[in-house]
Design an enzyme around this catalytic site. Structure first.
Site, short mmCIF file in Angstrom:
data_model
loop_
_atom_site.label_atom_id
_atom_site.label_comp_id
_atom_site.label_asym_id
_atom_site.label_seq_id
_atom_site.Cartn_x
_atom_site.Cartn_y
_atom_site.Cartn_z
N ASP A 155 0.69 -0.97 -0.40
CA ASP A 155 0.23 -0.10 0.72
C ASP A 155 0.87 1.02 -0.03
OD1 ASP A 155 0.41 0.88 3.08
OD2 ASP A 155 0.88 -1.25 2.47
N ASP A 215 2.01 4.52 1.76
CA ASP A 215 1.52 4.43 3.48
C ASP A 215 0.39 6.12 3.07
OD1 ASP A 215 1.83 4.19 6.17
OD2 ASP A 215 3.11 6.18 6.37
#
Length: 300
Positions: free
Chosen positions: A218, A220
């Site tokens: 992902d 952040d």
């Protein structure tokens, strides 16, 4: 099953793999057996999986345990590294799920980490406590020899991997605040995770070559327009990353077979001049616990 593992040239390698989130097994091993390894530092995260891959000996440890019951701050890093060393492991390949701190490292990216910033604070970070003090060099915390093999096999498998990057290790288990995320970006960090420290420090103290492959799940929370990190989103990407990671490990382990050369960076000799406590001032009880980690230098 303590072994006096010398790191001299000409030994047969035994490759250790530490699997992070989503990696709880290695497929395709011959003579596979899960075995408990006792350590003087407590219990490792799980039993260790012993086997061979195309004839090359290897040991696998699921960092969080099978089923992921152990959070980052409660991992017994010392027991994990001692168990690998005690089993004869010479080289460690660490795989971790991470968040990205850069636009050019989107989810699904792989990074061969070469630096760390350690922001963890609730962990035992050294084997060398009161009674035997040692200071190992950490300027270059990963092994370039292992890194080159990993990069070469990733290229052959058409896995895009960034060579080099700084891994910011946070305590967790919560994800970052936006202010923290922006600060780490200002520091020039590439990825953020919760598990490679003190793992890399302890591997260095144990004189094992160590390489870290960070797998981005992902962006952040700094990323504009990107939703806050959720476990569901992380798991979806993690599953895709895990399959490529398994393919990579199945290629890297055989590539590390044959006669193991000495580490050009000296990872396998890190304790050579590191112990500062005078022999007469060393605690015998601690020395006994250090039998696997530092036996090479303590038995002189």
């Amino acid at each position: 099953m303590t072994q006096d593992v010398g790191q001299e040239a000409g030994i047969e390698p035994l490759i250790g793999v530490i699997g992070g989130s989503g990696l709880y097994n290695i497929d395709g091993l011959e003579d596979r057996v899960w075995r408990r390894v006792a350590t003087p530092w407590g219990e490792p995260s799980d039993e260790l999986l012993f086997g061979r891959l195309r004839g090359v000996r290897c040991v696998f440890l699921p960092r969080h345990g099978r089923g992921h019951p152990i959070p980052p701050s409660e991992l017994n890093f010392r027991a994990n590294i001692d168990a690998l060393k005690r089993s004869g492991v010479t080289d460690i390949i660490s795989l971790s799920a991470v968040g990205s701190l850069r636009d050019d490292l989107p989810p699904g990216s792989f990074v061969l980490v070469d630096q760390f910033i350690d922001r963890s604070f609730a962990r035992q970070k050294s084997f060398f406590t009161t009674g035997c003090v040692a200071h190992v060099p950490m300027a270059d915390p990963t092994c370039p020899r292992l890194g080159e093999v990993i990069l070469r096999q990733a290229e052959l498998l058409d896995i895009t991997m960034r060579k080099g990057g700084t891994y910011l290790v946070m305590e967790g288990p919560q994800f970052s605040t936006r202010a923290e995320s922006e600060l780490y970006r200002e520091w020039g960090c590439s990825v953020i995770g919760m598990t490679n420290m003190p793992e890399a420090k302890l591997a260095r103290e144990a004189e094992m070559d160590y390489a870290s492959v960070a797998m981005v799940t992902d962006f952040d929370c700094w990323h504009e327009g990107h939703d806050s990190v959720t476990v569901d989103a992380v798991v979806e990407v993690m599953q895709r990353n895990s399959e490529r990671a398994r393919n990579l490990i199945r290629a890297v382990i055989p590539a590390l077979g044959g006669v193991r050369p000495p580490c050009p960076a000296g990872c396998d000799r890190a304790l050579e001049h590191a112990i500062i406590t005078a022999p007469e001032a060393r605690d015998p009880a601690l020395l006994e616990k250090l039998d696997a980690v530092a036996g090479r230098v303590l038995k002189r």
